[in-house]
Structures are given as structure tokens and as C-alpha cells.
Design a protein around this motif. Structure first.
Motif, PDB file in Angstrom:
ATOM      1  N   GLY A  81       2.120  21.467  16.360  1.00  0.00           N
ATOM      2  CA  GLY A  81       3.736  22.104  17.089  1.00  0.00           C
ATOM      3  C   GLY A  81       4.547  22.604  15.739  1.00  0.00           C
ATOM      4  O   GLY A  81       4.423  22.915  14.622  1.00  0.00           O
ATOM      5  N   LEU A  82       5.587  23.281  16.647  1.00  0.00           N
ATOM      6  CA  LEU A  82       6.406  24.281  15.586  1.00  0.00           C
ATOM      7  C   LEU A  82       6.896  23.629  14.386  1.00  0.00           C
ATOM      8  O   LEU A  82       7.287  22.604  14.394  1.00  0.00           O
ATOM      9  N   VAL A  83       6.882  24.542  13.365  1.00  0.00           N
ATOM     10  CA  VAL A  83       7.183  23.740  11.927  1.00  0.00           C
ATOM     11  C   VAL A  83       8.065  24.780  11.134  1.00  0.00           C
ATOM     12  O   VAL A  83       7.913  25.946  11.396  1.00  0.00           O
ATOM     13  N   LYS A  84       8.810  24.481   9.824  1.00  0.00           N
ATOM     14  CA  LYS A  84       9.920  24.996   9.866  1.00  0.00           C
ATOM     15  C   LYS A  84       8.607  24.760   7.871  1.00  0.00           C
ATOM     16  O   LYS A  84       8.883  23.788   7.573  1.00  0.00           O
ATOM     17  N   SER A  85       9.039  26.486   6.942  1.00  0.00           N
ATOM     18  CA  SER A  85       8.152  25.606   5.375  1.00  0.00           C
ATOM     19  C   SER A  85       8.726  26.772   5.308  1.00  0.00           C
ATOM     20  O   SER A  85       9.795  27.576   5.442  1.00  0.00           O
ATOM     21  N   LYS A  86       7.872  27.210   3.920  1.00  0.00           N
ATOM     22  CA  LYS A  86       8.385  27.840   3.116  1.00  0.00           C
ATOM     23  C   LYS A  86       7.069  28.753   2.037  1.00  0.00           C
ATOM     24  O   LYS A  86       6.311  27.549   2.469  1.00  0.00           O
ATOM     25  N   TYR A  87       7.338  29.519   1.540  1.00  0.00           N
ATOM     26  CA  TYR A  87       5.936  31.114   0.746  1.00  0.00           C
ATOM     27  C   TYR A  87       6.228  30.787  -0.171  1.00  0.00           C
ATOM     28  O   TYR A  87       7.440  30.904  -0.852  1.00  0.00           O
ATOM     29  N   ARG A  88       5.494  31.714  -0.554  1.00  0.00           N
ATOM     30  CA  ARG A  88       5.630  31.953  -2.738  1.00  0.00           C
ATOM     31  C   ARG A  88       5.384  31.149  -3.487  1.00  0.00           C
ATOM     32  O   ARG A  88       5.689  30.233  -3.518  1.00  0.00           O
ATOM     33  N   LEU A  89       4.878  32.012  -4.893  1.00  0.00           N
ATOM     34  CA  LEU A  89       5.103  30.854  -5.714  1.00  0.00           C
ATOM     35  C   LEU A  89       6.427  29.702  -5.971  1.00  0.00           C
ATOM     36  O   LEU A  89       6.356  29.180  -7.225  1.00  0.00           O
ATOM     37  N   GLY A  90       7.297  30.290  -5.781  1.00  0.00           N
ATOM     38  CA  GLY A  90       9.091  29.747  -6.043  1.00  0.00           C
ATOM     39  C   GLY A  90       8.730  28.166  -5.710  1.00  0.00           C
ATOM     40  O   GLY A  90       9.480  27.181  -4.875  1.00  0.00           O
ATOM     41  N   GLY A 119       3.589  20.924   7.781  1.00  0.00           N
ATOM     42  CA  GLY A 119       5.272  22.311   7.313  1.00  0.00           C
ATOM     43  C   GLY A 119       4.930  22.126   5.312  1.00  0.00           C
ATOM     44  O   GLY A 119       6.339  22.523   5.319  1.00  0.00           O
ATOM     45  N   ILE A 120       3.529  21.413   5.310  1.00  0.00           N
ATOM     46  CA  ILE A 120       3.293  21.848   3.678  1.00  0.00           C
ATOM     47  C   ILE A 120       4.134  23.457   3.341  1.00  0.00           C
ATOM     48  O   ILE A 120       2.796  23.922   3.564  1.00  0.00           O
ATOM     49  N   PRO A 121       4.522  23.766   2.515  1.00  0.00           N
ATOM     50  CA  PRO A 121       4.388  25.049   1.736  1.00  0.00           C
ATOM     51  C   PRO A 121       2.876  25.739   1.008  1.00  0.00           C
ATOM     52  O   PRO A 121       2.517  24.514   0.376  1.00  0.00           O
ATOM     53  N   PRO A 137      10.843  33.345  -9.412  1.00  0.00           N
ATOM     54  CA  PRO A 137      11.412  31.963  -8.100  1.00  0.00           C
ATOM     55  C   PRO A 137      11.986  32.188  -6.665  1.00  0.00           C
ATOM     56  O   PRO A 137      12.245  31.393  -5.992  1.00  0.00           O
ATOM     57  N   GLU A 138      11.220  33.088  -6.165  1.00  0.00           N
ATOM     58  CA  GLU A 138      10.897  33.798  -4.743  1.00  0.00           C
ATOM     59  C   GLU A 138      10.276  33.293  -3.863  1.00  0.00           C
ATOM     60  O   GLU A 138       9.433  32.388  -3.704  1.00  0.00           O
ATOM     61  N   ILE A 139      10.844  32.670  -2.930  1.00  0.00           N
ATOM     62  CA  ILE A 139      10.711  31.545  -1.980  1.00  0.00           C
ATOM     63  C   ILE A 139      11.005  32.059  -0.668  1.00  0.00           C
ATOM     64  O   ILE A 139      12.325  33.022  -0.013  1.00  0.00           O
ATOM     65  N   VAL A 140      10.481  32.305  -0.141  1.00  0.00           N
ATOM     66  CA  VAL A 140      10.608  32.554   2.131  1.00  0.00           C
ATOM     67  C   VAL A 140      10.299  31.977   2.938  1.00  0.00           C
ATOM     68  O   VAL A 140       9.411  30.839   3.275  1.00  0.00           O
ATOM     69  N   ASP A 141      11.393  31.992   3.911  1.00  0.00           N
ATOM     70  CA  ASP A 141      11.430  30.491   4.582  1.00  0.00           C
ATOM     71  C   ASP A 141      10.157  31.597   6.199  1.00  0.00           C
ATOM     72  O   ASP A 141      10.305  32.491   5.691  1.00  0.00           O
ATOM     73  N   ALA A 142       9.375  30.187   6.537  1.00  0.00           N
ATOM     74  CA  ALA A 142       8.327  30.977   7.529  1.00  0.00           C
ATOM     75  C   ALA A 142       8.012  29.052   8.260  1.00  0.00           C
ATOM     76  O   ALA A 142       8.453  28.546   8.348  1.00  0.00           O
ATOM     77  N   TYR A 143       7.182  29.802  10.216  1.00  0.00           N
ATOM     78  CA  TYR A 143       7.558  29.444  10.898  1.00  0.00           C
ATOM     79  C   TYR A 143       6.119  28.912  11.242  1.00  0.00           C
ATOM     80  O   TYR A 143       5.565  30.679  11.115  1.00  0.00           O
ATOM     81  N   ALA A 144       5.703  28.101  11.166  1.00  0.00           N
ATOM     82  CA  ALA A 144       3.701  28.030  11.674  1.00  0.00           C
ATOM     83  C   ALA A 144       3.955  26.803  13.138  1.00  0.00           C
ATOM     84  O   ALA A 144       4.515  26.598  13.265  1.00  0.00           O
ATOM     85  N   GLY A 145       2.797  26.662  13.473  1.00  0.00           N
ATOM     86  CA  GLY A 145       2.751  25.970  14.208  1.00  0.00           C
ATOM     87  C   GLY A 145       2.291  26.228  15.681  1.00  0.00           C
ATOM     88  O   GLY A 145       2.095  25.540  16.667  1.00  0.00           O
ATOM     89  N   PHE A 189       6.001  38.032   3.566  1.00  0.00           N
ATOM     90  CA  PHE A 189       7.007  38.570   3.593  1.00  0.00           C
ATOM     91  C   PHE A 189       8.093  39.479   4.765  1.00  0.00           C
ATOM     92  O   PHE A 189       8.537  39.777   5.245  1.00  0.00           O
ATOM     93  N   GLY A 190       8.084  37.883   4.681  1.00  0.00           N
ATOM     94  CA  GLY A 190       9.538  37.283   6.072  1.00  0.00           C
ATOM     95  C   GLY A 190       8.688  37.932   7.870  1.00  0.00           C
ATOM     96  O   GLY A 190       9.366  37.748   8.046  1.00  0.00           O
ATOM     97  N   LEU A 191       6.826  37.679   7.436  1.00  0.00           N
ATOM     98  CA  LEU A 191       7.109  38.156   9.073  1.00  0.00           C
ATOM     99  C   LEU A 191       7.006  37.111   9.598  1.00  0.00           C
ATOM    100  O   LEU A 191       6.593  36.781  10.848  1.00  0.00           O
ATOM    101  N   LEU A 192       7.005  35.520   9.262  1.00  0.00           N
ATOM    102  CA  LEU A 192       6.760  34.171   9.982  1.00  0.00           C
ATOM    103  C   LEU A 192       8.350  34.367  10.069  1.00  0.00           C
ATOM    104  O   LEU A 192       8.345  32.706  10.669  1.00  0.00           O
ATOM    105  N   SER A 193       8.908  34.726   9.835  1.00  0.00           N
ATOM    106  CA  SER A 193      10.495  34.139  10.605  1.00  0.00           C
ATOM    107  C   SER A 193      10.946  35.030  11.856  1.00  0.00           C
ATOM    108  O   SER A 193      10.553  36.964  11.190  1.00  0.00           O
ATOM    109  N   SER A 194      12.305  35.344  12.393  1.00  0.00           N
ATOM    110  CA  SER A 194      12.908  35.932  13.327  1.00  0.00           C
ATOM    111  C   SER A 194      13.235  36.789  11.903  1.00  0.00           C
ATOM    112  O   SER A 194      13.855  38.154  12.978  1.00  0.00           O
ATOM    113  N   GLU A 195      13.479  36.838  10.689  1.00  0.00           N
ATOM    114  CA  GLU A 195      13.932  38.327   9.701  1.00  0.00           C
ATOM    115  C   GLU A 195      12.736  39.758  10.033  1.00  0.00           C
ATOM    116  O   GLU A 195      13.332  40.357   9.807  1.00  0.00           O
ATOM    117  N   GLY A 196      11.204  38.954  10.529  1.00  0.00           N
ATOM    118  CA  GLY A 196      10.278  40.356  10.763  1.00  0.00           C
ATOM    119  C   GLY A 196      10.487  41.353  12.295  1.00  0.00           C
ATOM    120  O   GLY A 196      10.351  42.114  12.696  1.00  0.00           O
TER     121      GLY A 196
END
Ligand code: XCC
Ligand code: SF4
Length: 644
Positions: A242-251, A309-311, A402-410, A488-495
Motif C-alpha cells: 500500500g502507499l508508502v513514503k520513502s527516499k532515494y539516492r546515496l544520501g 518503505g525502506i529507502p 548528500p543528495e536525497i530525494v522523496d518518493a512514494y511507492a506501494g 529524479f523526483g518522478l515518484l513524487s508530485s514534484e514530477g
């Protein structure tokens, strides 16, 4: 050597990975990106698929362009050699998926029998599957039902006649009838595999078209006995996402924590590592860490991202980069897409690479043998190794981009339907179908597959997605491709800024009905086996409209394809009449016949997958061009369906 290396901007668009490649060069460590440059131009015969190694009279190779020998010692032509090689490559792509499915089925069986420490997290789905399989559920304990389903699943590997159980319970009747006519209905996955290898052996099937029908047959097997079976039983054991919020990138790698990565494919170990990382938090604190941070790479990442929701640090091509941060204590791997270079790279760092399966070891890695029954012990041992390695860090070598990006999945099919129910409770698919009909959504494209060091990492996946979104094509994603989009932010409403107006409106309206600002621009539907979820969504749409998948304005695209598994998935899509775009040409170019059958449209050639099934392979390297070819085909299908 150094002057031949490409600039990091040409290798990847992920700036964190760029930094790690530079770091690796400074420290004299080689990564896939630089090994790829060293390998240089690929062997032409291999790339065209005209090298035959099927017997010891060879290897024979056909010189392209009609010069030199045009048959092998046995008389095999380029068409025959290419078709056999391709069938074998697809079989090789299918085997990992059916093994995956078999292992999950065995885990369910052992869980039902009380021998493995997993739970039945989704009893409703189990009961639903059991009923659709025609099994009795009334008056049975849930464990009994689980056992029946597991045994039925294992039949996929032994039944001699009839039809694969997971195919029978899922397929569209009209599509099935067409497959029956072509005689490509599989009965059992192991048999399909041995038959495939048998038919490509020296002196067996030499009819290129028959061999290509064999490819479709494998695609069907892959989809139902591999993908669907895996996803279904994993949802039963680990829960439906189901809907989860998580994070992406080496950060996502944390300086002050014990960092443990899961990598590979089958969720049994990854899920338990996440569980034990939580339980052993105090032990990490006792060695001076703030806690334990689990993150993922490749499809193991997808499994624990979707459900917990594991990053996610990164995808296939840059799987060595986390080690280069100098801050990863342990990397637990199972199977598939795990580069054998990992222990070599980790020689210069403190990361302990831990293999877990008896048939997938790497010299230089530690090995802790996993069985479902020992899952808790093994996961504890992995986490404790991570904790023990925390003190071995070399602060001089530590550098975490340090870069880190929000994402939704699930976004399982169930989750998507749930979200649509909040728009229209009585008839959840109606808003989606209405918007497709009205053209607010031009069509749906599944962006799937890998990253490949031969393509600038993430670039083709991201550009393809953006161009499609711009033209109001709804994009759903799985696999490493989804990871590219997440970074690159496409898994969030940023996209949403990349979406055309029609699509933006729909995503916003559905999002707001669900208490979000908007849905993400791309819906992450899971790992590569979860391409079954995409198939379910497409089938649901087709059923709703009263047509087959082949009639819908949908397509698949794998811009940075690497693993033959993606070819098997592609064959599964094709068999349903869904076009498949590839950004790298599979090794079929040495045969005009094979190329025409797979890539020709029905108007151009009499005998094509387009004519027989309704879908074709589209090869285009450039993602923007590719998006437009796909959009044109979508428009064609819309015209036929809606009379536009
Ligand atoms: Fe492997 Fe599944 Fe491809 Fe990624 S996407 S490189 S197959 S991990 Ni499956
Ligand atoms: Fe050569 Fe035929 Fe043997 Fe292939 S099967 S290696 S073409 S002799």
C-alpha cells in the motif's frame, strides 16, 4: 589507461554516483562504468547473434553482409542460428523467475507446515487465490488453505498436460483461444524450460518462425508461472503493498548508523533483515552507532520499499557505489543482478559482502547459508556482522554524497483500485477509463527493466518518462527503471511539472480524493516480478472496456535493458499484444527474418508478432524519439478502439 576513461557526466546523471566514480578512480578501484569502457566495442558476431556454440563442431559464425561462409558446419543459416540463440536467451531470462516463484511457493508450504518463521500476512488474498484456483476454502484453517495453494503452485512445475494453473485463473478467454490455436499454451514451467533447451540443441528445431513462437510460449510461462505466482504468494506472505513514503539516492546511507544493504531479488532474506535490524537496534547503540539503517539495491530494494518503505540507494549499474562511500557495514545478497565484482571492490573498504544461497556464491564474500527455516538465525547473523563491522570504518575513506530525494511507492493494483474508489466508490475503474476515452490520459506505458553501463545511467529511463508524461501518457514503473525515476523526483508530485495538462488534472484529482496534494507523476508498482501487477491492471482495464490487452493504448518500454529476464518479460507483454520498446537491440540483428518477425508491423510483413499477437518490438536508442514512436502506436490503437 586513465586518459581513455569517459567523463563521469557521460556515464551517469546521478551526481552522487558521479562523485563515487571519481572517488574510485582516485583510490584505484574499478567500477562497472570503467570496466565497460575497457571492454570497448562489442564483438560484432555476438551482437548480431550469429555466433553458434551449440556443438563441438563449431563455434561457427556467419559473416554479415553475405561475404564469407553463410552457414555453419551443419548447414545452419544465420536465421536459424539467430532464432535459436534468441530462444535460449529468453529461456535464460525465464529460469530465474520460475526459480524465484518456486522458492516462494516452498516458503509458503513450509510456513503453512510451521517449519519456517513467516506469517500469512494477507489471508484475504490467500483465500481469493485459493477460490480462483478452484480449491475448497470453507471450514479450513488458514494454514490448510496455504498448504493447498502452495501445493497447487508447485504443480506448475510438474503437471504434464493441460494448462498452467496460474495462467488458467488469470488469462483473458479470447487471448487464450488465440494462443491455443498457435499451440503455445504451457502446462508446466520446468518442462517449458527443458523443451526450450532441447529444441535449440544441435540438430533440433531449425524453423526460425517456430522458434519465435517458442519465445512467445516462454514469455507466457514467465508471466504466469514466474511473475504472477511470485507476486501472489509474496503478497500472501509479506502483505500486499500500500502507499508508502520513502527516499532515494546515496544520501540514504547514514553517517552515524550501522548501514546494511539488501541486494538481489527474492524477498525472504531481505524482509527478515529489515525485521532484525529493528530488533537489534540496542546492540548497534552499544557499539556507538545511533541505530541500524537498512537500505536496498535492485529488486530486493523494491520488495522492501513497496511493503515497508525502506529507502533505496541506487540501481543495478551503480551497485558498487554504496561500498565506495566507506560507510556500509554489510551487504546481504541473494541472487540475480549481483555483480561478482562486489567483494573485489569491498577489499579496499570495510564492507562485508554476504552471499546467502548455496548456488550463488562469490569468492571473497562471506557466506551464511539461507533456508526459509533458518531465516531468523541468518538475518540475525547478517545484522550482527554489520554491527561488528561498524568499528572498522576508515574515516579517511568516508564520503557520502548528500543528495536525497522523496518518493512514494506501494502502488499495487489493489492500492490503485483503492485510490480510485475514493473518487468513485461504486465503479472505481470508471474515472480512469473515462479519462482515457476523453484523451486526458492518452495511454499507459509501463517503464520497466534495468540500468546498463552501456547507456548513460538513469538518463534514458528518465528522459523517456518525461517525454511520455509531457504527452499525457500515464507512466507506471517497476524494477531498476523505477529506481531511476525515483532518484529524479518522478515518484513524487514534484514530477507533475513534467506532465501534460490532462494527466496533471487526473493525478491531482485522484491524489486529492486520497488526501494527498496529488498522486506522484509515475506510479511505482514494484519489483520485476511485479510486472504481473501491471498485467493485472491492464487486464482489468481491458475487461472493463470489453476488449483484450492488445486493443488498448498501452505499451511497455525498457530503455536501459540489461538482463535477459527483461527479454522474458518483454515476450510476456508481446504475447498479450503489447508493444515493447527496447533501448538496446537484443542480439537478433544478424537475421533479417527474425528482426522482421519481431519488429515489423503487420502492414509491412505478412508474418509478424504484430500480425499474430497485436504487438511488436520497437528498437530506438534515443529516448525522445522512442517516446514518439510509442506515442504514435498508442494513437493508432486509440483510433482503432475509439474510432478517433
Ligand atoms: Fe536486475 Fe531486478 Fe534489471 Fe534491475 S531491473 S537490473 S533485472 S534488478 Ni529487474
Ligand atoms: Fe556450427 Fe551447427 Fe554446431 Fe552451431 S550447431 S556450432 S552452426 S555445426
Amino acid at each position: 589507461m586513465k586518459e581513455k576513461l569517459l567523463s563521469v557526466e557521460d556515464l551517469t546523471i546521478d551526481t552522487g554516483v558521479q562523485q563515487m566514480i571519481l572517488k574510485s578512480r582516485d583510490e584505484g578501484v574499478k567500477t562497472a562504468f570503467d570496466r565497460n569502457s575497457e571492454i570497448g566495442a562489442r564483438c560484432t558476431f555476438g551482437e548480431l547473434g550469429v555466433c553458434c556454440k551449440r556443438c563441438l563442431a563449431g563455434p561457427c559464425r556467419i559473416l554479415p553482409g553475405g561475404k564469407g561462409p553463410q552457414t555453419g558446419v551443419c548447414g545452419a543459416t544465420a536465421d536459424q542460428i539467430v532464432a535459436r540463440n534468441f530462444l535460449e536467451m529468453v529461456a535464460q531470462g525465464m529460469a530465474p523467475h520460475i526459480e524465484h516463484a518456486r522458492e516462494v511457493a516452498l516458503t509458503l508450504l513450509e510456513t503453512a507446515e510451521g517449519k519456517a518463521p513467516y506469517e500469512i500476512k494477507n489471508p484475504e488474498k490467500l483465500i481469493n487465490i485459493a477460490s480462483r484456483l478452484g480449491l475448497t476454502v470453507d471450514g479450513k484453517e488458514i494454514e490448510e488453505v496455504a498448504k493447498d495453494v502452495a501445493l497447487k503452485a508447485l504443480e506448475s512445475f510438474q503437471q504434464q498436460y493441460g494448462i498452467l494453473p496460474w495462467l488458467e485463473m488469470n488469462a483473458n478467454q479470447k487471448t487464450l483461444a488465440r494462443w491455443k490455436e498457435l499451440n503455445i499454451i504451457p502446462a508446466n514451467a520446468h518442462q517449458e524450460l527443458t523443451v526450450a533447451i532441447n529444441r535449440v540443441t544441435m540438430g533440433s528445431d531449425a524453423d526460425p518462425v517456430n522458434l519465435l513462437l517458442g519465445v512467445m510460449r516462454l514469455g507466457i510461462t514467465d508471466g504466469y508461472a514466474g511473475l504472477h505466482l511470485s507476486t501472489d504468494l509474496q503478497d500472501v506472505l509479506f502483505g500486499t503493498p500500500g502507499l508508502v513514503k520513502s527516499k532515494y539516492r546515496l544520501g540514504v546511507i547514514k553517517e552515524k548508523m550501522v548501514n546494511i544493504s539488501v541486494h538481489g531479488h527474492i524477498p525472504m532474506l531481505a524482509d527478515k533483515v529489515v525485521e532484525w535490524a529493528e530488533k537489534l537496534e540496542d546492540e548497534a547503540k552499544a557499539v556507538g552507532a545511533e541505530g541500524i539503517n537498512v537500505f536496498g539495491i535492485c529488486c530486493s530494494a523494491n520488495e522492501v520499499l513497496m511493503r515497508k518503505g525502506i529507502p533505496v540507494a541506487t540501481n543495478f549499474a551503480s551497485q558498487e557505489a554504496p561500498i565506495l562511500t566507506g560507510a556500509v557495514e554489510a551487504m546481504a545478497v541473494d541472487i540475480q543482478c549481483v555483480m561478482p565484482s562486489l567483494p573485489t571492490v569491498s577489499n579496499d573498504y570495510h564492507t562485508e559482502v554476504i552471499t546467502s544461497l548455496p548456488y550463488s556464491k562469490i569468492p571473497g564474500a562471506s557466506h551464511i547459508e539461507f533456508t526459509p527455516a533458518k531465516a531468523d538465525e541468518v538475518a540475525q547473523a547478517v545484522v550482527r556482522k554489520g554491527i561488528a563491522n561498524f568499528g572498522k570504518r576508515d574515516p579517511e575513506k568516508m564520503q557520502i554524497p548528500p543528495e536525497i530525494v522523496d518518493a512514494y511507492a506501494g502502488f499495487s493494483t489493489e492500492q490503485i483500485v483503492e485510490a480510485l474508489k475514493n473518487v468513485n466508490p461504486e465503479d472505481p475503474l470508471k474515472p480512469l477509463v473515462d479519462n482515457i476515452k476523453a484523451g486526458n490520459i492518452l495511454g499507459v506505458v509501463a517503464l520497466v527493466g534495468c540500468t546498463n553501463p552501456r547507456v548513460k545511467q538513469d538518463w534514458a529511463n528518465v528522459e523517456m518518462a518525461k517525454e511520455l508524461l509531457k504527452h499525457n501518457v500515464m507512466v507506471v514503473a517497476t524494477g531498476c527503471s523505477a529506481h531511476s525515476l525515483g532518484k529524479f523526483g518522478l515518484l513524487s508530485s514534484e514530477g507533475l511539472e513534467y506532465c501534460g495538462d490532462g494527466l496533471k488534472q487526473v493525478l491531482t484529482a485522484v491524489g486529492q480524493a486520497n488526501g494527498m496534494e496529488a498522486l506522484p507523476s509515475v506510479l511505482h508498482m514494484g519489483s520485476c516480478v511485479d510486472n504481473s501487477r501491471i498485467a493485472d491492471l491492464v487486464s482489468a482495464l481491458a475487461d472493463y472496456i470489453g476488449v483484450e490487452a492488445k486493443d488498448l493504448p498501452v505499451a511497455g518500454s525498457t530503455p536501459e535493458i540489461m538482463n535477459p529476464k527483461a527479454l522474458a518479460i518483454g515476450a510476456y507483454f508481446l504475447a498479450h499484444g503489447v508493444d515493447v520498446h527496447v533501448g538496446i537491440m537484443p542480439p537478433i540483428g544478424g537475421s533479417e527474418l527474425v528482426t522482421n518477425v519481431l519488429t515489423g508491423s503487420k502492414e509491412e510483413h505478412e508474418l509478424t508478432t504484430d500480425g499474430l499477437f497485436g504487438g511488436k518490438v520497437i528498437y530506438e536508442k534515443d529516448p525522445i524519439e522512442a517516446a514518439h514512436v510509442v506515442i504514435e502506436r498508442i494513437k493508432q490503437k486509440r483510433a482503432e478502439l475509439f474510432g478517433e
